[in-house]
Design a protein around this motif. Structure first.
Motif, short mmCIF file in Angstrom:
data_model
loop_
_atom_site.label_atom_id
_atom_site.label_comp_id
_atom_site.label_asym_id
_atom_site.label_seq_id
_atom_site.Cartn_x
_atom_site.Cartn_y
_atom_site.Cartn_z
N VAL A 47 9.42 -1.74 4.15
CA VAL A 47 8.33 -1.27 5.01
C VAL A 47 7.38 -0.42 4.18
O VAL A 47 7.82 0.45 3.42
N GLN A 48 6.08 -0.67 4.33
CA GLN A 48 5.10 0.16 3.64
C GLN A 48 4.60 1.25 4.58
O GLN A 48 4.62 1.10 5.80
N ALA A 49 4.17 2.36 3.97
CA ALA A 49 3.71 3.51 4.76
C ALA A 49 2.23 3.35 5.11
O ALA A 49 1.42 4.24 4.88
N SER A 50 1.90 2.19 5.64
CA SER A 50 0.51 1.88 5.96
C SER A 50 0.49 0.67 6.87
O SER A 50 1.41 -0.16 6.84
N GLU A 51 -0.55 0.56 7.69
CA GLU A 51 -0.74 -0.64 8.49
C GLU A 51 -1.85 -1.51 7.92
O GLU A 51 -2.32 -2.44 8.57
N GLU A 52 -2.25 -1.21 6.69
CA GLU A 52 -3.32 -1.96 6.05
C GLU A 52 -2.79 -3.25 5.46
O GLU A 52 -1.80 -3.26 4.74
N LYS A 53 -3.45 -4.36 5.77
CA LYS A 53 -3.04 -5.66 5.26
C LYS A 53 -3.49 -5.82 3.81
O LYS A 53 -4.43 -5.20 3.36
N LEU A 54 -2.79 -6.68 3.09
CA LEU A 54 -3.15 -6.93 1.69
C LEU A 54 -4.23 -8.02 1.63
O LEU A 54 -4.35 -8.82 2.51
N GLN A 93 24.30 -0.72 14.62
CA GLN A 93 24.53 -1.07 16.02
C GLN A 93 23.28 -1.66 16.67
O GLN A 93 23.37 -2.52 17.55
N TYR A 94 22.13 -1.19 16.24
CA TYR A 94 20.88 -1.62 16.84
C TYR A 94 20.00 -2.33 15.80
O TYR A 94 20.09 -2.02 14.60
N PRO A 95 19.15 -3.24 16.24
CA PRO A 95 18.22 -3.87 15.31
C PRO A 95 17.18 -2.86 14.82
O PRO A 95 16.97 -1.81 15.44
N VAL A 96 16.55 -3.17 13.71
CA VAL A 96 15.46 -2.36 13.19
C VAL A 96 14.15 -2.97 13.68
O VAL A 96 13.91 -4.16 13.50
N ILE A 97 13.32 -2.15 14.32
CA ILE A 97 12.04 -2.62 14.87
C ILE A 97 10.92 -2.09 13.99
O ILE A 97 10.81 -0.88 13.77
N VAL A 98 10.07 -3.00 13.50
CA VAL A 98 9.03 -2.64 12.55
C VAL A 98 7.67 -3.08 13.07
O VAL A 98 7.54 -4.16 13.66
N ASP A 99 6.67 -2.27 12.84
CA ASP A 99 5.30 -2.69 13.12
C ASP A 99 4.97 -3.85 12.18
O ASP A 99 5.14 -3.74 10.96
N PHE A 123 5.30 -4.24 7.97
CA PHE A 123 6.39 -5.08 7.46
C PHE A 123 5.97 -5.75 6.15
O PHE A 123 4.90 -6.33 6.05
N VAL A 124 6.84 -5.67 5.13
CA VAL A 124 6.55 -6.29 3.84
C VAL A 124 7.48 -7.47 3.57
O VAL A 124 7.04 -8.54 3.16
N GLY A 125 8.78 -7.31 3.79
CA GLY A 125 9.71 -8.39 3.52
C GLY A 125 11.14 -7.96 3.76
O GLY A 125 11.39 -6.86 4.27
N HIS A 146 0.86 -1.18 0.00
CA HIS A 146 0.00 0.00 0.00
C HIS A 146 0.90 1.22 0.00
O HIS A 146 1.51 1.56 1.00
N GLY A 147 1.03 1.89 -1.13
CA GLY A 147 1.92 3.02 -1.25
C GLY A 147 3.35 2.56 -1.54
O GLY A 147 3.65 1.37 -1.56
N GLU A 148 4.23 3.52 -1.79
CA GLU A 148 5.61 3.20 -2.10
C GLU A 148 6.31 2.54 -0.91
O GLU A 148 6.05 2.89 0.25
N LEU A 149 7.22 1.62 -1.22
CA LEU A 149 7.99 0.94 -0.17
C LEU A 149 9.19 1.77 0.26
O LEU A 149 9.81 2.46 -0.54
N MET A 150 9.53 1.67 1.53
CA MET A 150 10.77 2.23 2.06
C MET A 150 11.76 1.09 2.23
O MET A 150 11.41 0.01 2.69
#
Length: 237
Positions: free
Chosen positions: A230-237, A179-185, A189-191, A168-172
Protein backbone atom coordinates in the motif's frame (compact mmCIF):
# COMPACT_ATOMS: atom_id res chain seq x y z
CA UNK A 1 19.96 -9.38 -3.71
CA UNK A 2 19.69 -8.88 -7.49
CA UNK A 3 18.41 -5.28 -7.52
CA UNK A 4 20.37 -2.94 -5.26
CA UNK A 5 18.69 0.26 -4.09
CA UNK A 6 21.01 3.21 -4.71
CA UNK A 7 18.51 5.55 -3.06
CA UNK A 8 14.74 5.67 -2.61
CA UNK A 9 14.18 6.21 -6.35
CA UNK A 10 16.93 4.31 -8.17
CA UNK A 11 17.99 0.65 -8.35
CA UNK A 12 21.11 -0.92 -9.84
CA UNK A 13 21.35 -4.42 -11.31
CA UNK A 14 24.13 -6.57 -12.74
CA UNK A 15 22.42 -7.80 -15.91
CA UNK A 16 24.73 -10.79 -16.41
CA UNK A 17 24.28 -11.99 -12.85
CA UNK A 18 20.51 -11.51 -13.10
CA UNK A 19 20.28 -13.49 -16.34
CA UNK A 20 18.60 -10.58 -18.07
CA UNK A 21 16.17 -7.91 -16.88
CA UNK A 22 12.76 -6.85 -18.20
CA UNK A 23 11.94 -3.20 -17.40
CA UNK A 24 9.41 -0.67 -18.57
CA UNK A 25 10.47 1.42 -21.54
CA UNK A 26 12.09 4.67 -20.51
CA UNK A 27 13.19 3.41 -17.08
CA UNK A 28 16.87 2.92 -17.98
CA UNK A 29 18.86 5.84 -16.57
CA UNK A 30 22.40 4.78 -17.52
CA UNK A 31 24.55 1.67 -17.81
CA UNK A 32 28.15 0.51 -18.00
CA UNK A 33 29.53 -2.56 -19.77
CA UNK A 34 28.30 -4.52 -22.78
CA UNK A 35 24.51 -4.39 -22.47
CA UNK A 36 21.99 -4.51 -25.30
CA UNK A 37 18.27 -3.81 -25.20
CA UNK A 38 15.43 -5.30 -27.25
CA UNK A 39 11.62 -4.91 -27.20
CA UNK A 40 9.74 -7.34 -24.98
CA UNK A 41 6.07 -8.26 -24.65
CA UNK A 42 4.13 -10.26 -22.08
CA UNK A 43 2.49 -13.29 -23.76
CA UNK A 44 -1.20 -12.67 -24.36
CA UNK A 45 -0.97 -8.90 -23.98
CA UNK A 46 -2.16 -8.33 -27.52
CA UNK A 47 -5.80 -9.17 -26.86
CA UNK A 48 -8.32 -11.19 -24.93
CA UNK A 49 -9.05 -14.71 -26.19
CA UNK A 50 -12.34 -16.44 -25.65
CA UNK A 51 -14.58 -13.37 -25.73
CA UNK A 52 -15.14 -13.05 -29.45
CA UNK A 53 -18.88 -13.67 -29.14
CA UNK A 54 -19.50 -10.95 -26.57
CA UNK A 55 -19.49 -8.04 -28.98
CA UNK A 56 -18.87 -4.60 -27.49
CA UNK A 57 -17.82 -5.89 -24.09
CA UNK A 58 -15.18 -8.07 -25.73
CA UNK A 59 -13.79 -5.01 -27.48
CA UNK A 60 -13.80 -3.03 -24.25
CA UNK A 61 -12.13 -5.85 -22.34
CA UNK A 62 -9.57 -6.32 -25.09
CA UNK A 63 -8.65 -2.64 -25.00
CA UNK A 64 -8.34 -2.78 -21.20
CA UNK A 65 -6.17 -5.88 -21.46
CA UNK A 66 -3.87 -4.22 -23.96
CA UNK A 67 -3.81 -1.12 -21.75
CA UNK A 68 -2.53 -3.23 -18.84
CA UNK A 69 0.63 -3.92 -20.82
CA UNK A 70 3.29 -1.21 -20.54
CA UNK A 71 5.94 -1.24 -23.26
CA UNK A 72 8.96 -3.10 -21.87
CA UNK A 73 12.56 -3.71 -22.86
CA UNK A 74 14.74 -6.77 -22.25
CA UNK A 75 18.30 -5.97 -21.14
CA UNK A 76 20.92 -8.69 -21.74
CA UNK A 77 24.69 -8.94 -21.72
CA UNK A 78 27.30 -8.09 -19.11
CA UNK A 79 27.19 -4.81 -17.26
CA UNK A 80 25.37 -2.76 -14.68
CA UNK A 81 22.16 -0.86 -15.41
CA UNK A 82 20.58 1.84 -13.25
CA UNK A 83 16.80 2.10 -13.39
CA UNK A 84 14.29 4.68 -12.15
CA UNK A 85 11.05 6.15 -13.43
CA UNK A 86 9.32 9.49 -12.98
CA UNK A 87 11.01 10.23 -9.66
CA UNK A 88 8.82 7.54 -8.05
CA UNK A 89 9.88 5.49 -5.02
CA UNK A 90 11.18 1.98 -5.73
CA UNK A 91 10.51 -1.15 -3.67
CA UNK A 92 12.46 -4.38 -4.24
CA UNK A 93 10.85 -7.79 -3.69
CA UNK A 94 13.30 -10.69 -3.64
CA UNK A 95 11.95 -14.20 -4.31
CA UNK A 96 14.97 -16.55 -4.08
CA UNK A 97 12.67 -19.50 -3.29
CA UNK A 98 9.99 -18.50 -5.77
CA UNK A 99 6.66 -16.81 -5.27
CA UNK A 100 3.89 -14.76 -6.88
CA UNK A 101 3.60 -10.99 -7.17
CA UNK A 102 0.59 -9.24 -8.67
CA UNK A 103 0.66 -5.55 -9.56
CA UNK A 104 -0.60 -3.25 -12.27
CA UNK A 105 1.89 -2.86 -15.11
CA UNK A 106 1.97 0.88 -14.36
CA UNK A 107 3.31 0.07 -10.88
CA UNK A 108 6.00 -2.35 -12.08
CA UNK A 109 9.46 -0.95 -12.81
CA UNK A 110 11.09 -4.25 -13.76
CA UNK A 111 11.89 -7.85 -12.92
CA UNK A 112 14.48 -10.53 -13.64
CA UNK A 113 13.96 -12.24 -16.99
CA UNK A 114 13.54 -15.70 -15.45
CA UNK A 115 10.24 -14.70 -13.90
CA UNK A 116 7.11 -15.72 -15.83
CA UNK A 117 4.78 -12.79 -16.53
CA UNK A 118 1.12 -13.07 -17.51
CA UNK A 119 -2.01 -10.92 -17.52
CA UNK A 120 -4.88 -12.11 -15.34
CA UNK A 121 -8.42 -10.82 -14.78
CA UNK A 122 -9.47 -9.01 -11.61
CA UNK A 123 -12.62 -10.03 -9.71
CA UNK A 124 -15.30 -7.42 -9.10
CA UNK A 125 -17.92 -8.06 -6.42
CA UNK A 126 -20.86 -6.07 -5.16
CA UNK A 127 -21.83 -6.19 -1.48
CA UNK A 128 -25.40 -6.74 -2.54
CA UNK A 129 -24.78 -10.14 -4.09
CA UNK A 130 -22.36 -12.82 -5.18
CA UNK A 131 -19.78 -12.80 -7.88
CA UNK A 132 -21.05 -11.89 -11.28
CA UNK A 133 -19.94 -13.86 -14.30
CA UNK A 134 -20.35 -13.78 -18.03
CA UNK A 135 -21.48 -10.62 -19.80
CA UNK A 136 -22.79 -8.83 -16.70
CA UNK A 137 -19.74 -9.75 -14.66
CA UNK A 138 -17.43 -8.39 -17.34
CA UNK A 139 -19.54 -5.22 -17.69
CA UNK A 140 -19.55 -4.72 -13.91
CA UNK A 141 -15.80 -5.15 -13.87
CA UNK A 142 -15.43 -2.60 -16.65
CA UNK A 143 -17.59 -0.08 -14.78
CA UNK A 144 -15.78 -0.42 -11.46
CA UNK A 145 -12.41 -0.38 -13.18
CA UNK A 146 -13.30 2.82 -15.01
CA UNK A 147 -14.39 4.45 -11.75
CA UNK A 148 -11.36 3.58 -9.68
CA UNK A 149 -8.75 3.88 -12.39
CA UNK A 150 -7.90 0.20 -11.92
CA UNK A 151 -8.54 -1.96 -14.95
CA UNK A 152 -10.18 -5.36 -15.29
CA UNK A 153 -6.75 -6.93 -15.59
CA UNK A 154 -3.48 -6.98 -13.68
CA UNK A 155 0.00 -8.41 -14.20
CA UNK A 156 1.06 -11.60 -12.41
CA UNK A 157 4.75 -12.39 -11.92
CA UNK A 158 5.70 -15.92 -10.85
CA UNK A 159 8.96 -17.76 -10.19
CA UNK A 160 12.39 -17.21 -8.67
CA UNK A 161 14.00 -13.81 -8.99
CA UNK A 162 13.32 -10.20 -8.07
CA UNK A 163 10.65 -7.61 -8.82
CA UNK A 164 10.79 -3.83 -8.44
CA UNK A 165 7.56 -1.92 -7.80
CA UNK A 166 6.86 1.82 -8.10
CA UNK A 167 4.89 4.00 -5.71
CA UNK A 168 4.28 7.55 -4.56
CA UNK A 169 6.32 7.54 -1.36
CA UNK A 170 7.57 4.52 0.55
CA UNK A 171 5.46 1.35 0.43
CA UNK A 172 3.85 -0.22 3.47
CA UNK A 173 3.84 -4.03 3.73
CA UNK A 174 0.57 -5.20 5.31
CA UNK A 175 0.33 -8.85 6.37
CA UNK A 176 -2.72 -10.72 5.06
CA UNK A 177 -3.95 -13.87 6.78
CA UNK A 178 -5.46 -12.81 10.08
CA UNK A 179 -9.00 -13.20 11.34
CA UNK A 180 -10.29 -10.41 9.13
CA UNK A 181 -9.54 -9.43 5.54
CA UNK A 182 -7.45 -6.35 4.80
CA UNK A 183 -9.49 -3.58 3.16
CA UNK A 184 -7.54 -1.13 1.00
CA UNK A 185 -8.49 2.00 -0.90
CA UNK A 186 -8.08 0.98 -4.58
CA UNK A 187 -6.17 4.21 -5.27
CA UNK A 188 -3.60 3.32 -2.58
CA UNK A 189 -3.37 -0.37 -3.57
CA UNK A 190 -0.09 -1.26 -5.30
CA UNK A 191 0.11 -5.06 -5.40
CA UNK A 192 0.38 -8.32 -3.49
CA UNK A 193 2.90 -11.05 -2.71
CA UNK A 194 1.98 -14.65 -1.92
CA UNK A 195 -1.39 -16.37 -2.07
CA UNK A 196 -3.56 -13.26 -1.76
CA UNK A 197 -6.98 -13.00 -3.40
CA UNK A 198 -8.36 -9.53 -4.14
CA UNK A 199 -11.93 -8.45 -4.79
CA UNK A 200 -13.01 -4.97 -5.83
CA UNK A 201 -16.19 -4.30 -3.87
CA UNK A 202 -18.83 -1.60 -3.95
CA UNK A 203 -21.64 -0.70 -1.59
CA UNK A 204 -23.78 0.32 -4.55
CA UNK A 205 -24.86 -1.28 -7.78
CA UNK A 206 -22.80 -0.54 -10.86
CA UNK A 207 -25.64 1.47 -12.44
CA UNK A 208 -25.69 3.78 -9.42
CA UNK A 209 -21.91 3.90 -9.21
CA UNK A 210 -21.54 5.06 -12.81
CA UNK A 211 -23.58 8.16 -12.01
CA UNK A 212 -22.14 8.96 -8.59
CA UNK A 213 -18.40 8.26 -8.83
CA UNK A 214 -16.30 5.93 -6.75
CA UNK A 215 -15.08 7.72 -3.63
CA UNK A 216 -14.77 5.63 -0.48
CA UNK A 217 -17.61 3.38 -1.71
CA UNK A 218 -15.06 1.38 -3.72
CA UNK A 219 -12.88 -0.94 -1.63
CA UNK A 220 -10.27 -3.59 -2.38
CA UNK A 221 -10.72 -6.64 -0.13
CA UNK A 222 -7.61 -8.79 0.35
CA UNK A 223 -7.73 -12.31 1.80
CA UNK A 224 -5.49 -15.38 1.88
CA UNK A 225 -1.87 -15.60 3.02
CA UNK A 226 0.77 -13.06 2.07
CA UNK A 227 1.44 -9.35 1.85
CA UNK A 228 -0.45 -6.44 0.33
CA UNK A 229 1.59 -3.39 -0.69
CA UNK A 230 0.00 0.00 0.00
CA UNK A 231 1.29 3.45 -0.88
CA UNK A 232 0.76 6.47 1.37
CA UNK A 233 -1.07 8.30 -1.38
CA UNK A 234 -4.19 8.05 -3.52
CA UNK A 235 -2.36 9.44 -6.53
CA UNK A 236 -2.33 7.17 -9.58
CA UNK A 237 0.87 6.48 -11.49
Amino acid sequence: MVFEKINSKVVKVDVGQAGGVVARKGAMLFYTGQVHFSPHQIPGAGGMPGMGGMGAIAGMAGRMMRGEHEATMLAQGNGQVHYGFGGLAVHVIDMPQGGTVTADASRTLGYTAGIQASIISMTAQSSGGGRGGGFMGALRGAATGALTGDGMFTTQLQGMGSVVLLAHGELMEIQVGGQYPVIVDPQAFVGTFGNVQTQLKSTMGWRDAVGKGAGEAMQMQCEGQGIVYVQASEEKL
